[in-house]
Design a protein around this motif. Structure first.
Motif, PDB file in Angstrom:
ATOM      1  N   GLN A  76       0.825  -1.221   0.000  1.00 57.85           N
ATOM      2  CA  GLN A  76       0.000   0.000   0.000  1.00 57.85           C
ATOM      3  C   GLN A  76       0.851   1.259   0.000  1.00 57.85           C
ATOM      4  O   GLN A  76       0.540   2.236  -0.674  1.00 57.85           O
ATOM      5  CB  GLN A  76      -0.898   0.012   1.230  1.00 57.85           C
ATOM      6  N   GLU A  79       2.227   1.758  -3.464  1.00 61.13           N
ATOM      7  CA  GLU A  79       1.147   2.131  -4.389  1.00 61.13           C
ATOM      8  C   GLU A  79       0.752   3.592  -4.164  1.00 61.13           C
ATOM      9  O   GLU A  79       0.541   4.342  -5.120  1.00 61.13           O
ATOM     10  CB  GLU A  79      -0.066   1.217  -4.185  1.00 61.13           C
ATOM     11  N   SER A  80       0.688   4.002  -2.891  1.00 63.02           N
ATOM     12  CA  SER A  80       0.353   5.411  -2.600  1.00 63.02           C
ATOM     13  C   SER A  80       1.434   6.335  -3.140  1.00 63.02           C
ATOM     14  O   SER A  80       1.135   7.393  -3.712  1.00 63.02           O
ATOM     15  CB  SER A  80       0.217   5.643  -1.097  1.00 63.02           C
ATOM     16  N   GLN A  82       3.397   5.761  -5.620  1.00 62.36           N
ATOM     17  CA  GLN A  82       3.264   5.774  -7.086  1.00 62.36           C
ATOM     18  C   GLN A  82       2.133   6.720  -7.514  1.00 62.36           C
ATOM     19  O   GLN A  82       2.299   7.513  -8.444  1.00 62.36           O
ATOM     20  CB  GLN A  82       2.982   4.364  -7.599  1.00 62.36           C
ATOM     21  N   ASN A  83       0.993   6.649  -6.813  1.00 64.38           N
ATOM     22  CA  ASN A  83      -0.125   7.540  -7.155  1.00 64.38           C
ATOM     23  C   ASN A  83       0.240   8.995  -6.920  1.00 64.38           C
ATOM     24  O   ASN A  83      -0.141   9.877  -7.677  1.00 64.38           O
ATOM     25  CB  ASN A  83      -1.359   7.200  -6.304  1.00 64.38           C
ATOM     26  N   ASP A  84       0.990   9.270  -5.851  1.00 67.28           N
ATOM     27  CA  ASP A  84       1.264  10.662  -5.464  1.00 67.28           C
ATOM     28  C   ASP A  84       2.429  11.285  -6.240  1.00 67.28           C
ATOM     29  O   ASP A  84       2.406  12.477  -6.517  1.00 67.28           O
ATOM     30  CB  ASP A  84       1.541  10.746  -3.952  1.00 67.28           C
ATOM     31  N   GLY A  86       4.553   9.236  -8.740  1.00 66.98           N
ATOM     32  CA  GLY A  86       4.913   8.541  -9.981  1.00 66.98           C
ATOM     33  C   GLY A  86       6.224   7.801  -9.866  1.00 66.98           C
ATOM     34  O   GLY A  86       6.271   6.666  -9.401  1.00 66.98           O
TER      35      GLY A  86
END
Ligand code: NAD
Length: 258
Positions: A76, A79-80, A82-84, A86
């Protein structure tokens, strides 16, 4: 050669307080212009790292809670990230734990639980973190972990953590071998003793420091800044031909026989 890390983003795992090796690494990366992301475990350390990070001028760091004993937490977290943000360019893994009662006395008495706890948090976590971080290192990257001489030679009282560091060293080399084709390097710094929260748990830590002052070639302990600057080297392109390596930042103590 461009020495700046401007435009680069690094994840620093393991700042507990201002004495943490991870904090020394964060400061060196910050001075070189990098953008920083911090992970921590527990609200106490979360508060501490947020307060420390405020002193980094011009930095707008991001913070994520990540317990490395929990696969879901690791997945998690990345993934966070990566979302925030890149892409990331590197990661400093400065995490270890062993039960205090097993960092003194005879290694022979190490319990199964204590052994597995030390391996889980101090070694396996690097594998799990590297796997989760890999997709974020789209332009290649550099992963750094922190080891200690006690994984190569017997150091009194280091015991179960010495075996975990030996495992971590091999872990680092296998990861380096796997990830090289993705232009991701994996290295370790073997730091000399520094008075941190974790070091407090090692029995008779003062005598380890005294030994350095007496016998290390440089006749003094290393500083957090010296470890931080070597981390900067390993996380930057200066070390682009180096992977699977352990660099001793220990005033030369590891070369001494007896
Ligand atoms: P520290 O106590 O400041 O840092 C250890 C960190 O590990 C803490 O931030 C703690 O929160 C984190 N941690 C423990 N369990 C965790 C978990 N389940 N999930 C996520 N994080 C967890 O101590 P330090 O000395 O800065 O240690 C950093 C690294 O450097 C460790 O790997 C340590 O073994 C290594 N090292 C330390 C020395 C030394 O003398 N201090 C020497 C060589 C190597």
């Amino acid at each position: 050669m461009n020495f700046s890390l401007e435009g680069r983003t690094y994840v620093v795992m393991g700042v507990a307080n201002k004495r943490s090796i991870a904090w020394g690494i964060a400061r060196s990366l910050h001075e070189a212009g990098a953008r920083l992301i911090f992970t921590y475990v527990g609200e106490r350390f979360g508060k501490s790292v947020r307060e420390l990070a405020e002193s980094l001028e011009g930095q707008e760091p991001l913070f994520y809670e990540c317990d490395v004993t929990d696969d879901e937490s690791i997945i998690q977290t990345f993934e966070s990230i990566q979302n925030d943000v890149g892409t990331i360019h590197g990661l400093a893994h400065c995490i270890a734990f062993a039960n205090r009662e097993e960092l003194k006395g005879e290694f022979l008495n190490t319990s199964r639980d204590g052994f597995l706890t030390a391996q889980n948090i101090s070694s396996y976590s690097l594998t799990a973190v590297a796997r989760a971080a890999k997709p974020l290192m789209k332009d290649g990257g550099s992963i750094l972990t922190m080891t200690y001489l006690g994984g190569e030679k017997v150091v009194q009282n280091y015991n179960v953590m010495g075996v975990a560091k030996a495992s971590l060293d091999a872990n680092m080399r296998y990861l380096a071998s796997n990830l090289g084709k993705d232009n991701i390097r994996v290295n370790a710094i073997s730091a000399g003793p520094l008075r941190t929260l974790s070091a407090k748990g090692v029995g008779d830590f003062n005598s380890i420091l005294a030994e350095i002052e007496e016998r290390a070639p440089l006749r003094r302990p290393v500083t957090q800044e010296e470890v931080g600057d070597t981390a900067y080297y390993l996380l930057s392109d200066l070390s682009r031909g180096v992977t699977g390596e352990i660099i001793h930042v220990d005033s030369g103590f590891n070369i001494i026989g007896f």
